[in-house]
Design a protein around this motif. Structure first.
Motif, PDB file in Angstrom:
ATOM      1  N   ALA B 185     -36.331 -57.294  72.566  1.00 10.84           N
ATOM      2  CA  ALA B 185     -35.867 -55.913  72.478  1.00 10.84           C
ATOM      3  C   ALA B 185     -34.370 -55.822  72.224  1.00 10.84           C
ATOM      4  N   ASP B 186     -33.604 -56.876  72.636  1.00  9.50           N
ATOM      5  CA  ASP B 186     -32.155 -56.836  72.439  1.00  9.50           C
ATOM      6  C   ASP B 186     -31.771 -57.012  70.978  1.00  9.50           C
ATOM      7  N   ARG B 187     -32.592 -57.746  70.266  1.00  4.20           N
ATOM      8  CA  ARG B 187     -32.216 -58.124  68.910  1.00  4.20           C
ATOM      9  C   ARG B 187     -32.899 -57.271  67.845  1.00  4.20           C
ATOM     10  N   LEU B 188     -34.116 -56.882  68.167  1.00  5.86           N
ATOM     11  CA  LEU B 188     -34.960 -56.278  67.139  1.00  5.86           C
ATOM     12  C   LEU B 188     -35.178 -54.807  67.454  1.00  5.86           C
ATOM     13  N   ARG B 189     -34.906 -53.971  66.522  1.00  5.18           N
ATOM     14  CA  ARG B 189     -35.131 -52.549  66.734  1.00  5.18           C
ATOM     15  C   ARG B 189     -36.229 -52.097  65.766  1.00  5.18           C
ATOM     16  N   ILE B 190     -37.284 -51.619  66.381  1.00  6.63           N
ATOM     17  CA  ILE B 190     -38.392 -51.181  65.523  1.00  6.63           C
ATOM     18  C   ILE B 190     -38.250 -49.689  65.287  1.00  6.63           C
ATOM     19  N   VAL B 191     -38.131 -49.342  64.066  1.00 10.92           N
ATOM     20  CA  VAL B 191     -37.920 -47.948  63.716  1.00 10.92           C
ATOM     21  C   VAL B 191     -39.196 -47.436  63.043  1.00 10.92           C
ATOM     22  N   SER B 192     -39.645 -46.354  63.572  1.00  5.26           N
ATOM     23  CA  SER B 192     -40.831 -45.815  62.897  1.00  5.26           C
ATOM     24  C   SER B 192     -40.388 -44.832  61.808  1.00  5.26           C
ATOM     25  N   MET B 193     -40.799 -45.065  60.640  1.00  8.61           N
ATOM     26  CA  MET B 193     -40.377 -44.230  59.511  1.00  8.61           C
ATOM     27  C   MET B 193     -41.606 -43.683  58.804  1.00  8.61           C
ATOM     28  N   LYS B 194     -41.394 -42.608  58.256  1.00  9.71           N
ATOM     29  CA  LYS B 194     -42.484 -42.047  57.458  1.00  9.71           C
ATOM     30  C   LYS B 194     -42.594 -42.824  56.161  1.00  9.71           C
ATOM     31  N   SER B 195     -43.808 -43.037  55.772  1.00 12.38           N
ATOM     32  CA  SER B 195     -43.959 -43.751  54.506  1.00 12.38           C
ATOM     33  C   SER B 195     -43.568 -42.821  53.365  1.00 12.38           C
ATOM     34  N   GLU B 196     -42.884 -43.397  52.427  1.00 14.63           N
ATOM     35  CA  GLU B 196     -42.423 -42.573  51.312  1.00 14.63           C
ATOM     36  C   GLU B 196     -43.275 -42.854  50.090  1.00 14.63           C
TER      37      GLU B 196
END
Lengths: 483, 200
Positions: B185-196
């Motif tokens: 969790a310290d290194r990796l940030r999971i971002v939820s994005m809308k698919s384009e």
């Protein structure tokens, strides 16, 4: 001899060493903001040492560790005063060191190590222990001078101190080896007996004596071996200057007395002649050079040279009065120099060193009480009644006149008169000149109280010197087996 | 000439030759290695004198620690030999004079009648242990100065660290324990994005 009988007389040193090692470790866990905890621990150690020294005191002279260690009244008295002196050094320098980022565990640990070295010197009865104590003291002091790494002056001072100190140690060791060759022993009592019984090779003995005396003169800082004193006093952080200029003088006194009086009493005619030259040269050069100084730390450095020369006069006259007055003089000098350097640190603030004479201008307008304390200290250093400095000078002069060295006493008084000029100049600057800055003097309640005790103590001891004087006389009488 | 004499002359010759080697070797690393050889054969001579402890200490301390350090320094520094040898012949007479003086002094001291009496070494019984004797003296008669010497070494260590260790601001260094303890969790940030929608 069993272990306990050996360890008991040296219990204070053992406790000190154990506590230094403990503080060294504890300090690692103390954050740099709460170093006051280490400081309190150091003060507690000093208190503990003094309690142990009092507790293990016996009325006899006790030898331990196969004659390497001696516990007598002189060593106990000098140790007690050295604990007190070291404690005062730390109280005076706490704020000063904090403002300069030097209030670290290492500083306090090295200070305690130097105290251990002094105590070893004070109760040494063997050339080996004398030398090891001296090196322990010197090594800690070299490092403390250099602690302020970013200051070029401090580094230069440390370098000079180190090189000249190593040279002096070499001279001392060379002399000791010659004495060993001539007498076949390193133990002071045995050496003394061997010399008294007559030594086969007199030339070797004389050469050894000259080398030892040169080494001693280096460590005492008397002319012509004084070159390091002004630079080291000037270059070191004032807290370290205070440490160098006060407590080690007690150890130097014990060191000199033990070697010259306990070890070489039969050669008294040889060494007292040499001491006369050292003493007169120190008083002359010290007093005359001090007049020309504008930096007050340098001025005090030359004043130390003078005072040490004056102290030697007591050793020249010999006997209970002579050695007793020399011891009294050393103790009094320690008190006065603690107060004087304490005052410099009180007037200093962050980023500013009050180490020139001009910084003392108009002190009376800024703080009349501090000016009064400084006046008492300066009067005492100059030897003006009713302060204790007068009585110290008087007792030394009295002893030396009684032994028939009247010309020497006249010279000493003349040079003291010249010396009075630069002490009185400080008083004139404080009371009759306008201040150069009106910066408020910030001092903690502990330092304020201590400087008041110190200044008033100088006055009080001058009015009632007999207790301290008789303690000194009794202790030299017992330790040096005088009658 | 018995066996001990033969061994002595062997070690003495090696020591002397190694000493000459230290001075004349062109390569400083070779000079340092010659010095190691001189120490080792010197230790051999001490062993003949029944001073085993000193012999072993010489090898452990000087060969094992001091000379290795020396070799490291020599290898790391770029020593300019030409510059070092400059002025050799100019100072040669002075050096030769000093050496001659020292040889003269040695002959004088060793040849005097007093030293010839002292030089007869006493042979000890087979069960004599030099190490034990040294230890006995150091830990009984000289225990106080011995401990003081230890304290002086401790002061030297504290002082050396206090004078050299400092933390400068902005120095980049690794913190191993932090690296080990690091979590995903310290290194990796999971971002939820809308698919384009794909660009066409």
């Amino acid at each position: 001899m069993n272990l306990l009988a050996n360890l008991l007389p040296a219990a204070a040193e053992v406790f000190l060493l154990v506590m230094v090692c403990a503080i060294l470790i504890v300090d690692l866990m103390v954050t740099s903001r709460s170093k006051i905890f280490t400081y309190m621990l150091v003060q507690f150690t000093l208190l503990g040492c003094s309690l142990i020294t009092v507790g293990t005191h016996t009325s006899q002279v006790v030898h331990a560790f196969n004659g390497m260690y001696v516990d007598d009244l002189m060593s106990d008295v000098l140790k007690m005063i050295s604990y007190l002196g070291m404690s005062m050094v730390l109280v005076y320098s706490r704020q000063y060191l904090m403002l300069r980022g030097l209030f670290t565990g290492e500083f306090m640990v090295l200070a305690l190590f130097s105290l251990l070295g002094m105590n070893v010197m004070i109760s040494a009865n063997h050339f080996l222990t004398l030398y090891l104590g001296l090196e322990l003291l010197s090594l800690s002091l070299y490092a403390m001078v250099a602690l302020q790494r970013d200051s070029a002056v401090a580094t230069e001072a440390a370098m000079k101190y180190f090189v000249l100190g190593a040279l002096a140690s070499g001279l001392l060791l060379y002399g000791m080896s010659m004495l060993y060759g001539a007498t076949g022993s390193l133990e002071l009592g045995v050496i003394s007996n061997a010399i008294a019984a007559g030594v086969h090779n007199k030339l070797l003995l004389t050469f050894g004596l000259v080398f030892i005396l040169s080494g001693l003169a280096f460590k005492l800082g008397v002319v012509p071996f004084h070159m390091w004193v002004p630079d080291v006093y000037h270059g070191s952080p004032t807290a370290v200057t205070m440490l160098i200029g006060s407590v080690p003088k007690l150890a130097a006194f014990a060191f000199t007395v033990r070697i010259l009086v306990e070890g070489m009493q039969s050669l008294v005619h040889d060494w007292s002649g040499m001491l006369i030259i050292l003493a007169v040269a120190s008083m002359a050069l010290g007093n005359l050079s001090a007049i020309a100084q504008t930096n007050i730390k340098r001025m005090f450095a030359y004043s130390t040279i003078t005072h040490m020369g004056f102290m030697l006069l007591g050793l020249i006259s010999g006997g209970i009065e002579g050695y007793g007055s020399a011891m009294f003089y050393t103790v009094v000098y320690m008190m006065m120099s603690l107060g004087a350097f304490g005052m410099i640190m009180l007037l200093s603030r962050a980023g500013f060193e009050a180490d020139t004479l001009n910084d003392f201008k108009g002190l009376n307008q800024r703080s009349p009480w501090l000016a009064f304390m400084m006046m008492l200290l300066m009067l005492s250093m100059a030897g003006i009644p009713p302060t204790v400095g007068f009585y110290a000078k008087f007792s030394v002069l009295n002893a030396i006149i009684q032994t028939g060295h009247t010309p020497l006493a006249i010279i000493a008084v003349l040079f003291s008169l010249i010396g009075a000029f630069y002490y009185l100049r400080v008083i004139k600057l404080m009371y009759f000149d306008a201040p150069e800055s009106h910066a408020p003097i910030s001092m903690g309640s502990d330092t304020g109280l201590l400087i008041s005790i110190n200044g008033l103590g100088v006055l009080f001891l001058g009015l009632a010197p007999s207790t301290l004087m008789s303690i000194c006389a009794v202790s030299v009488q017992q330790s040096l087996l005088l009658h | 000439m018995n066996f001990v004499d033969v061994v002595f002359y062997l070690f003495a010759t090696i020591t002397l030759l190694a000493g000459v080697g230290v001075v004349v070797a062109r390569n400083p690393v070779h000079a340092a290695l010659f010095l190691v050889l001189a120490f080792c054969s010197g230790a051999g001579i001490w062993m003949l004198l029944e001073a085993e402890f000193l012999a072993i200490a010489l090898i452990l301390v000087y060969v094992g620690a001091v000379m290795v350090l020396f070799l490291f320094v020599v290898m790391m520094l770029d020593v300019n030999l030409v510059q070092l040898r400059e002025g050799f012949w100019r100072w040669f007479p002075f050096g030769a004079l000093l050496a001659g003086l020292m040889v003269f002094e040695m002959i004088w001291v060793l040849g005097s009648s007093q030293t010839s009496e002292l030089s007869k070494a006493v042979a000890h019984a087979p069960d004599y242990s030099n190490t034990k004797e040294l230890g006995r003296l150091l830990y009984t008669h000289y225990v106080y100065p011995f401990e003081l010497a230890a304290v002086i070494l401790l002061v030297a260590m504290v002082a050396a660290i206090a004078l050299t260790l400092r933390r400068r601001a902005g120095v980049k260094s690794q913190n191993i324990s932090k690296q080990v303890k690091v979590k995903k969790a310290d290194r990796l940030r999971i971002v939820s994005m809308k698919s384009e929608p794909k660009n066409q």
